[in-house]
Scaffold this motif. Structure first.
Motif, PDB file in Angstrom:
ATOM      1  N   GLY A   6       6.212  12.052  -6.694  1.00  0.00           N
ATOM      2  CA  GLY A   6       5.567  12.772  -7.781  1.00  0.00           C
ATOM      3  C   GLY A   6       4.553  11.951  -8.553  1.00  0.00           C
ATOM      4  O   GLY A   6       4.044  12.416  -9.584  1.00  0.00           O
ATOM      5  N   PHE A   7       4.231  10.760  -8.088  1.00  0.00           N
ATOM      6  CA  PHE A   7       3.322   9.894  -8.824  1.00  0.00           C
ATOM      7  C   PHE A   7       1.908  10.470  -8.824  1.00  0.00           C
ATOM      8  O   PHE A   7       1.353  10.776  -7.770  1.00  0.00           O
ATOM      9  CB  PHE A   7       3.311   8.491  -8.213  1.00  0.00           C
ATOM     10  CG  PHE A   7       2.377   7.534  -8.893  1.00  0.00           C
ATOM     11  CD1 PHE A   7       2.633   7.101 -10.184  1.00  0.00           C
ATOM     12  CD2 PHE A   7       1.243   7.077  -8.261  1.00  0.00           C
ATOM     13  CE1 PHE A   7       1.773   6.224 -10.832  1.00  0.00           C
ATOM     14  CE2 PHE A   7       0.379   6.195  -8.887  1.00  0.00           C
ATOM     15  CZ  PHE A   7       0.640   5.770 -10.175  1.00  0.00           C
ATOM     16  N   GLU A   8       1.312  10.596 -10.004  1.00  0.00           N
ATOM     17  CA  GLU A   8      -0.003  11.221 -10.130  1.00  0.00           C
ATOM     18  C   GLU A   8      -1.048  10.280 -10.723  1.00  0.00           C
ATOM     19  O   GLU A   8      -2.136  10.714 -11.110  1.00  0.00           O
ATOM     20  CB  GLU A   8       0.105  12.481 -10.992  1.00  0.00           C
ATOM     21  CG  GLU A   8       0.982  13.567 -10.366  1.00  0.00           C
ATOM     22  CD  GLU A   8       1.057  14.826 -11.210  1.00  0.00           C
ATOM     23  OE1 GLU A   8       0.575  14.794 -12.373  1.00  0.00           O
ATOM     24  OE2 GLU A   8       1.583  15.831 -10.707  1.00  0.00           O
ATOM     25  N   GLY A   9      -0.734   8.994 -10.781  1.00  0.00           N
ATOM     26  CA  GLY A   9      -1.675   8.029 -11.335  1.00  0.00           C
ATOM     27  C   GLY A   9      -2.631   7.495 -10.282  1.00  0.00           C
ATOM     28  O   GLY A   9      -2.917   8.139  -9.272  1.00  0.00           O
ATOM     29  N   THR A  10      -3.120   6.292 -10.518  1.00  0.00           N
ATOM     30  CA  THR A  10      -4.040   5.628  -9.597  1.00  0.00           C
ATOM     31  C   THR A  10      -3.305   4.528  -8.835  1.00  0.00           C
ATOM     32  O   THR A  10      -2.234   4.076  -9.231  1.00  0.00           O
ATOM     33  CB  THR A  10      -5.224   5.020 -10.357  1.00  0.00           C
ATOM     34  OG1 THR A  10      -4.726   4.146 -11.383  1.00  0.00           O
ATOM     35  CG2 THR A  10      -6.083   6.111 -10.988  1.00  0.00           C
ATOM     36  N   ALA A  11      -3.906   4.095  -7.735  1.00  0.00           N
ATOM     37  CA  ALA A  11      -3.345   3.013  -6.927  1.00  0.00           C
ATOM     38  C   ALA A  11      -4.489   2.253  -6.288  1.00  0.00           C
ATOM     39  O   ALA A  11      -5.581   2.805  -6.081  1.00  0.00           O
ATOM     40  CB  ALA A  11      -2.410   3.562  -5.850  1.00  0.00           C
TER      41      ALA A  11
ATOM     42  N   HIS B 169      -0.296   2.925 -12.622  1.00  0.00           N
ATOM     43  CA  HIS B 169      -1.058   2.372 -11.502  1.00  0.00           C
ATOM     44  C   HIS B 169      -0.110   1.676 -10.533  1.00  0.00           C
ATOM     45  O   HIS B 169       0.944   1.171 -10.940  1.00  0.00           O
ATOM     46  CB  HIS B 169      -2.064   1.357 -12.067  1.00  0.00           C
ATOM     47  CG  HIS B 169      -3.123   0.896 -11.121  1.00  0.00           C
ATOM     48  ND1 HIS B 169      -4.019   1.750 -10.513  1.00  0.00           N
ATOM     49  CD2 HIS B 169      -3.451  -0.351 -10.698  1.00  0.00           C
ATOM     50  CE1 HIS B 169      -4.860   1.048  -9.763  1.00  0.00           C
ATOM     51  NE2 HIS B 169      -4.520  -0.230  -9.848  1.00  0.00           N
ATOM     52  N   LEU B 170      -0.482   1.638  -9.270  1.00  0.00           N
ATOM     53  CA  LEU B 170       0.260   0.917  -8.242  1.00  0.00           C
ATOM     54  C   LEU B 170      -0.661  -0.096  -7.572  1.00  0.00           C
ATOM     55  O   LEU B 170      -1.845   0.177  -7.362  1.00  0.00           O
ATOM     56  CB  LEU B 170       0.793   1.872  -7.169  1.00  0.00           C
ATOM     57  CG  LEU B 170       1.672   3.038  -7.597  1.00  0.00           C
ATOM     58  CD1 LEU B 170       2.009   3.904  -6.377  1.00  0.00           C
ATOM     59  CD2 LEU B 170       2.938   2.559  -8.283  1.00  0.00           C
ATOM     60  N   HIS B 171      -0.103  -1.245  -7.203  1.00  0.00           N
ATOM     61  CA  HIS B 171      -0.780  -2.190  -6.332  1.00  0.00           C
ATOM     62  C   HIS B 171      -0.048  -2.214  -4.996  1.00  0.00           C
ATOM     63  O   HIS B 171       1.174  -2.412  -4.956  1.00  0.00           O
ATOM     64  CB  HIS B 171      -0.808  -3.591  -6.952  1.00  0.00           C
ATOM     65  CG  HIS B 171      -1.972  -3.820  -7.842  1.00  0.00           C
ATOM     66  ND1 HIS B 171      -2.073  -4.916  -8.674  1.00  0.00           N
ATOM     67  CD2 HIS B 171      -3.120  -3.107  -8.024  1.00  0.00           C
ATOM     68  CE1 HIS B 171      -3.215  -4.855  -9.337  1.00  0.00           C
ATOM     69  NE2 HIS B 171      -3.859  -3.762  -8.962  1.00  0.00           N
ATOM     70  N   LEU B 172      -0.803  -2.035  -3.922  1.00  0.00           N
ATOM     71  CA  LEU B 172      -0.235  -1.868  -2.595  1.00  0.00           C
ATOM     72  C   LEU B 172      -0.838  -2.894  -1.641  1.00  0.00           C
ATOM     73  O   LEU B 172      -2.057  -2.946  -1.453  1.00  0.00           O
ATOM     74  CB  LEU B 172      -0.514  -0.444  -2.083  1.00  0.00           C
ATOM     75  CG  LEU B 172      -0.154   0.696  -3.059  1.00  0.00           C
ATOM     76  CD1 LEU B 172      -0.628   2.036  -2.507  1.00  0.00           C
ATOM     77  CD2 LEU B 172       1.342   0.722  -3.331  1.00  0.00           C
ATOM     78  N   HIS B 173       0.021  -3.711  -1.045  1.00  0.00           N
ATOM     79  CA  HIS B 173      -0.366  -4.682  -0.024  1.00  0.00           C
ATOM     80  C   HIS B 173       0.917  -5.060   0.683  1.00  0.00           C
ATOM     81  O   HIS B 173       1.897  -4.316   0.605  1.00  0.00           O
ATOM     82  CB  HIS B 173      -1.110  -5.888  -0.622  1.00  0.00           C
ATOM     83  CG  HIS B 173      -0.552  -6.437  -1.896  1.00  0.00           C
ATOM     84  ND1 HIS B 173       0.141  -7.626  -1.986  1.00  0.00           N
ATOM     85  CD2 HIS B 173      -0.572  -5.953  -3.159  1.00  0.00           C
ATOM     86  CE1 HIS B 173       0.491  -7.873  -3.235  1.00  0.00           C
ATOM     87  NE2 HIS B 173       0.086  -6.856  -3.977  1.00  0.00           N
ATOM     88  N   ASP B 174       0.975  -6.174   1.401  1.00  0.00           N
ATOM     89  CA  ASP B 174       2.172  -6.482   2.173  1.00  0.00           C
ATOM     90  C   ASP B 174       2.372  -7.987   2.269  1.00  0.00           C
ATOM     91  O   ASP B 174       1.445  -8.775   2.023  1.00  0.00           O
ATOM     92  CB  ASP B 174       2.073  -5.858   3.573  1.00  0.00           C
ATOM     93  CG  ASP B 174       3.411  -5.354   4.100  1.00  0.00           C
ATOM     94  OD1 ASP B 174       4.461  -5.913   3.695  1.00  0.00           O
ATOM     95  OD2 ASP B 174       3.426  -4.410   4.909  1.00  0.00           O
TER      96      ASP B 174
END
Length: 261
Positions: A232-237, A200-205
């Protein structure tokens, strides 16, 4: 990559409003288990799953961390935290969440003996929680002087020792606050070299000074610099951004420009 957003971080508590925004943009929702503990009148796990199915929206879950510490060296606090986490995992699985994000805990008193005891408590907690009913993605923090784990190596050691069902949440902005672009790369390289997956990724700034949870593009984090490393990341974010519907929309636009997704 399957992209979603944190409704709570965006300031949206009404589940119908959250689902409408998600469906409009083709996003999933990262549900906050803390909020569901605070407001039991919110939809049950079964109801939430049906609402998501009707709207064509999937879920990830942010597991609880408010007043919860899986690294606590206080027996009563540790056992309460463990019980709450077990219930949260069951709720998340029943709601159909694809992954649950887990915080690692804090140690307010930084004595070497307490730090070692806290590491043992945390490792024991993950052992007792596993194998979990849904994949659990342990998140990099190191934002507060009380956070137990401070380096990529410590995080990898914990997750690899936890066994089946555990992987990583890479929170790029957390690493950016901790040590800039170089620290993001350090976490990314350590996780990619690990036997456990990035789930998983968490995306903000942010501006690199504190964890502001600004919309993507409103701070200084160079998202474009990580396009190839995450291609190539195939998970969730999940977009963990403030600013309501406008913040989510702006983040989507900036992220698509940076990563061509």
């Amino acid at each position: 990559m399957r992209l979603g957003y944190s409704a709570v971080t965006a300031g949206i508590v009404d589940p119908r409003e959250a689902l409408e925004l998600a469906a409009r943009h083709g996003l999933d929702i990262e549900i906050s288990i803390d909020v569901r503990e605070m407001f039991p009148q919110l939809p049950s796990a079964k109801e939430l799953r049906e609402m998501g199915r009707a709207a064509g929206v999937g879920f990830t879950a942010h597991l609880p961390f408010v007043d919860l510490n899986l690294a606590s060296v206080v027996e009563a606090a540790w056992r309460t935290s463990l019980e709450r986490m077990q219930r949260a995992l069951e709720f998340s699985a029943e709601a159909g969440a694809q992954v649950g994000v887990l915080h690692t805990g804090q140690v307010p008193l930084r004595h070497p003996v307490l730090l070692e005891a806290a590491r043992e408590r945390l490792a024991k907690a993950l052992e007792l929680l596993g194998p979990p009913p849904l994949p659990v993605a342990v998140e990099n923090l190191a934002l507060d002087r009380h956070d137990l784990l401070e380096t990529p190596a410590e995080l990898v050691e914990l997750v690899e020792g936890a066994g089946e069902g555990f992987g990583y949440t890479l929170d790029l902005p957390h690493a950016f606050v901790q040590g800039g672009e170089a620290q993001i790369r350090a976490y990314l390289e350590a996780m990619q070299a690990s036997s456990a997956p990035i789930l998983h990724l968490h995306l903000h700034d942010n501006a690199g000074d504190h964890d502001a949870h600004l919309p993507v593009g409103a701070g200084r984090l160079p998202y474009a610099a990580f396009k190839s490393a995450l291609a190539g990341f195939e998970g969730t974010a999940a977009l963990e951004v403030t600013g309501g519907a406008e913040g989510v929309a702006a983040s989507l636009e900036a992220l698509r420009a940076a990563w061509d997704i």
